[in-house]
Design a protein around this motif. Structure first.
Motif, short mmCIF file in Angstrom:
data_model
loop_
_atom_site.label_atom_id
_atom_site.label_comp_id
_atom_site.label_asym_id
_atom_site.label_seq_id
_atom_site.Cartn_x
_atom_site.Cartn_y
_atom_site.Cartn_z
N MET A 193 2.56 -7.03 -11.66
CA MET A 193 1.43 -6.96 -10.74
C MET A 193 1.18 -8.33 -10.13
SD MET A 193 -1.38 -4.46 -12.51
CE MET A 193 -1.07 -2.68 -12.60
N LEU A 194 1.24 -8.40 -8.82
CA LEU A 194 0.99 -9.65 -8.11
C LEU A 194 -0.46 -9.69 -7.65
CD1 LEU A 194 1.87 -12.26 -6.69
CD2 LEU A 194 2.68 -10.86 -4.78
N VAL A 195 -1.19 -10.73 -8.07
CA VAL A 195 -2.59 -10.90 -7.70
C VAL A 195 -2.68 -11.84 -6.51
CG1 VAL A 195 -4.87 -11.63 -8.48
CG2 VAL A 195 -3.30 -10.55 -10.09
N ILE A 196 -3.35 -11.37 -5.45
CA ILE A 196 -3.46 -12.16 -4.22
C ILE A 196 -4.93 -12.31 -3.83
CG2 ILE A 196 -3.00 -12.13 -1.73
CD1 ILE A 196 -0.27 -11.07 -2.28
N ASP A 197 -5.31 -13.51 -3.47
CA ASP A 197 -6.67 -13.82 -3.04
C ASP A 197 -6.88 -13.28 -1.62
OD1 ASP A 197 -8.96 -15.05 -2.03
OD2 ASP A 197 -8.61 -16.92 -3.10
N GLY A 198 -7.82 -12.36 -1.46
CA GLY A 198 -8.05 -11.72 -0.17
C GLY A 198 -8.57 -12.66 0.91
N THR A 199 -9.07 -13.84 0.51
CA THR A 199 -9.64 -14.75 1.50
C THR A 199 -8.58 -15.52 2.29
OG1 THR A 199 -9.84 -16.60 -0.06
CG2 THR A 199 -11.70 -15.06 0.06
N ILE A 200 -7.30 -15.39 1.91
CA ILE A 200 -6.26 -16.17 2.61
C ILE A 200 -5.72 -15.44 3.83
CG2 ILE A 200 -5.58 -17.34 0.49
CD1 ILE A 200 -3.09 -15.58 0.46
N GLY A 201 -6.14 -14.20 4.05
CA GLY A 201 -5.76 -13.50 5.27
C GLY A 201 -4.28 -13.19 5.38
N GLY A 248 0.86 -11.97 3.18
CA GLY A 248 2.17 -11.36 3.38
C GLY A 248 3.29 -12.30 2.98
N GLU A 249 3.19 -13.58 3.37
CA GLU A 249 4.22 -14.56 3.02
C GLU A 249 4.26 -14.80 1.51
OE1 GLU A 249 6.57 -15.86 5.01
OE2 GLU A 249 5.75 -14.40 6.42
N GLN A 250 3.09 -14.87 0.89
CA GLN A 250 3.05 -15.05 -0.56
C GLN A 250 3.75 -13.91 -1.27
OE1 GLN A 250 -0.69 -15.77 -2.44
NE2 GLN A 250 -1.16 -17.55 -1.20
N ALA A 251 3.43 -12.70 -0.84
CA ALA A 251 4.02 -11.51 -1.48
C ALA A 251 5.53 -11.52 -1.33
CB ALA A 251 3.42 -10.25 -0.87
N SER A 270 0.42 -4.78 3.11
CA SER A 270 0.90 -3.41 3.26
C SER A 270 2.25 -3.36 3.98
CB SER A 270 -0.13 -2.56 4.03
OG SER A 270 -0.20 -2.96 5.38
N GLU A 271 2.59 -4.45 4.68
CA GLU A 271 3.85 -4.48 5.42
C GLU A 271 5.07 -4.70 4.53
OE1 GLU A 271 3.86 -6.34 9.55
OE2 GLU A 271 2.27 -7.46 8.55
N ILE A 272 4.92 -5.27 3.34
CA ILE A 272 6.10 -5.66 2.57
C ILE A 272 6.67 -4.55 1.71
CG2 ILE A 272 5.21 -8.02 2.44
CD1 ILE A 272 5.04 -7.42 -0.66
N GLY A 273 5.96 -3.43 1.59
CA GLY A 273 6.52 -2.30 0.85
C GLY A 273 5.92 -2.08 -0.52
N ALA A 274 5.56 -3.16 -1.26
CA ALA A 274 4.95 -2.97 -2.58
C ALA A 274 3.53 -2.45 -2.39
CB ALA A 274 4.93 -4.29 -3.34
N PRO A 275 3.13 -1.40 -3.10
CA PRO A 275 1.82 -0.81 -2.86
C PRO A 275 0.67 -1.65 -3.40
CG PRO A 275 2.89 0.26 -4.72
CD PRO A 275 3.90 -0.68 -4.13
N ILE A 276 -0.45 -1.63 -2.69
CA ILE A 276 -1.68 -2.21 -3.20
C ILE A 276 -2.25 -1.20 -4.19
CG2 ILE A 276 -3.99 -3.08 -2.63
CD1 ILE A 276 -2.92 -3.44 0.28
N LYS A 277 -2.37 -1.59 -5.45
CA LYS A 277 -2.78 -0.62 -6.48
C LYS A 277 -4.26 -0.75 -6.85
CE LYS A 277 0.49 1.06 -8.82
NZ LYS A 277 1.66 1.28 -9.70
N PHE A 278 -4.78 -1.98 -6.82
CA PHE A 278 -6.19 -2.20 -7.15
C PHE A 278 -6.78 -3.23 -6.20
CE2 PHE A 278 -4.29 -0.91 -11.21
CZ PHE A 278 -5.19 0.07 -11.64
#
Length: 444
Positions: A214-222, A226-229, A260-268
């Motif tokens: 599970m990859l955790v991403i900070d939503g404030t980075i906008g 996508g690049e991080q993921a 959502s563009e990279i293919g891995a689903p957002i689960k939570f």
């Protein structure tokens, strides 16, 4: 949710719902409002243009189904295309092996450790008893933070702050929790440029053999999300994504759409600071809330977690039908500690977002506790029939609860304002008439 994005989109949908004529000019105006709201929320411009073109083409060329007005049809199109932007299907966490191993990944400061605590609480509610292994040997006090989180929830933790070998910690943790149903591994936060940490992540993955990373991403980075993921996905198999800090984030829309563009689903998604501010990501429900259409399914599920199912259903039905009593309000307050703030709850009611009484958004824990004491001094008849509470009853209730008459009247005022705001929304939806049926379609 998502600050100004939700407010702007809700206002656009309300404006559309109130229009009597739906022509090309109206549709183009609505599309421009949506474009402006999404771009301000840092959604990729190319995505915004693609989305708005689909909305405009469908709105101008599709004929409304039988029984649905042109206005309602355009609202449906906006809703469907917004859902498609984020992926139309929710992705549930399927615990299908023992032990089921979850490896957490993320950059430093993304909220990874806090999110582990939230996932543990979520799993506990589902009847599981997860265990946690700390392999973060880079960040000072990482083990201590996890220890504090897990002790509060009575979650088993393995770690050794004196051991600086992350792979060794993972190996020993696996052995220590070999009989556990679910094991969650916290790893060191990293940057995509740090080769040592990326190498460590690969080694940990080969030792742990996670059922899900599970990859955790900070939503404030906008849009940077996508690049991080992509950077993490190039190093290890990212099974799903958790986006944190979506409460009021100006760039949350950018993060959601980019990932959502990279293919891995957002689960939570993380929707606040509290351990219970965490929920499975369902694009359908999320967009429904974002557009001001409410989310009755999530509201009822939250209620059923903390009260009897029949009581929850009855309270929600009364809230929506305008038959809201002080007894229902008492049940509502009983739910609030676990369900979240009143403002958050009421935003899940169709058409109520943006029309929340000022008193509801300013409710404090102390005031709720005082109201509970006042209500405990009322008879069941008074709770079910608040209109009978006149001056003599106010005096008796105040005396019984040890408060001033004015404080009883304050409760009654709060009750009346809340009931007035709720009344009829369940039947009318956002635009009146058959709009209620349309909202029901979204919530099924």
């Amino acid at each position: 949710m998502l600050g100004d994005l939700g407010k702007n989109l809700t206002n656009t949908m309300k404006k559309l719902a109130g229009m009597t004529v739906i022509d090309e000019k109206t549709i183009k105006e609505v599309v421009k409002d949506i474009q402006r709201a999404l771009i301000q929320s840092d959604v990729n411009i190319q995505l915004v243009l693609q989305l708005s073109k689909r909305i405009e083409d469908r709105a101008l060329n599709e004929k409304p189904p039988k029984g649905i007005t042109p206005r309602e049809h355009v609202i449906t199109i906006v809703y469907e295309e917004m859902v498609n932007l984020l992926g139309s299907e929710p992705h549930e966490l399927e615990i299908n092996e023992k032990p089921f191993k979850i490896m957490f990944l993320g950059l430093q400061g993304s909220g990874k450790t806090t999110t582990i605590g939230k996932l543990c609480r979520f799993l506990q509610k589902k009847g599981f008893s997860p265990a946690v292994v700390c392999t973060d040997t880079w960040r000072p006090a990482a083990y201590e933070q996890l220890k504090q989180l897990t002790e509060e929830m009575q979650i088993s933790l393995y770690g050794d702050p004196n051991n600086k070998d992350a792979v060794d910690l993972a190996t020993k943790g696996l052995k220590h929790f070999k009989n556990q149903k679910i094991i969650i591994f916290d790893t060191a936060g990293r940057h995509k440029e740090e080769k040592d940490l990326l190498d460590e992540m690969e080694k940990l993955s080969s030792v742990i053999e996670p059922n899900e990373s599970m990859l955790v991403i900070d939503g404030t980075i906008g849009q940077q999300a996508g690049e991080q993921a992509k950077a993490f996905a190039s190093t290890t198999d990212v099974g799903s994504i958790i986006i944190t800090k979506l409460d009021g984030s100006a760039k949350g829309g950018g993060a959601l759409s980019a990932v959502s563009e990279i293919g891995a689903p957002i689960k939570f998604i993380g929707t606040g600071e509290k351990v219970d501010d965490f929920e499975p990501f369902d694009p359908d429900r999320f967009i429904s809330r974002l557009l001001g259409m409410g989310d009755i399914r999530t509201l009822i599920e939250k209620a059923e977690e903390v009260v009897d199912e029949d009581v929850a259903a009855e309270t929600m039905n009364n809230m929506l039908s305008g038959k809201f009593t002080i007894k229902d309000m008492e049940n509502q307050f009983a739910m609030m500690n676990k369900m979240g703030p009143m403002k958050q709850i009421m935003n899940m009611i169709p058409g109520l977002g943006g029309k929340i009484p000022k008193e509801a958004s300013q409710m404090t824990e102390d005031k709720i506790n005082m109201y509970k004491i006042i209500m405990s001094s009322m008879s069941e008849y008074e709770k079910e029939n608040p209109k009978v509470i006149k001056q003599s009853r106010v005096m008796r209730i105040a005396k019984g609860s040890g408060v001033k008459n004015e404080e009883v009247k304050d409760l009654l005022k709060y009750y009346n304002n809340t009931k007035k705001a709720m009344k009829g929304f369940g039947k009318r939806g956002m635009g009146g008439g058959s709009m209620g049926r349309l909202m029901g379609q979204f919530m099924r």
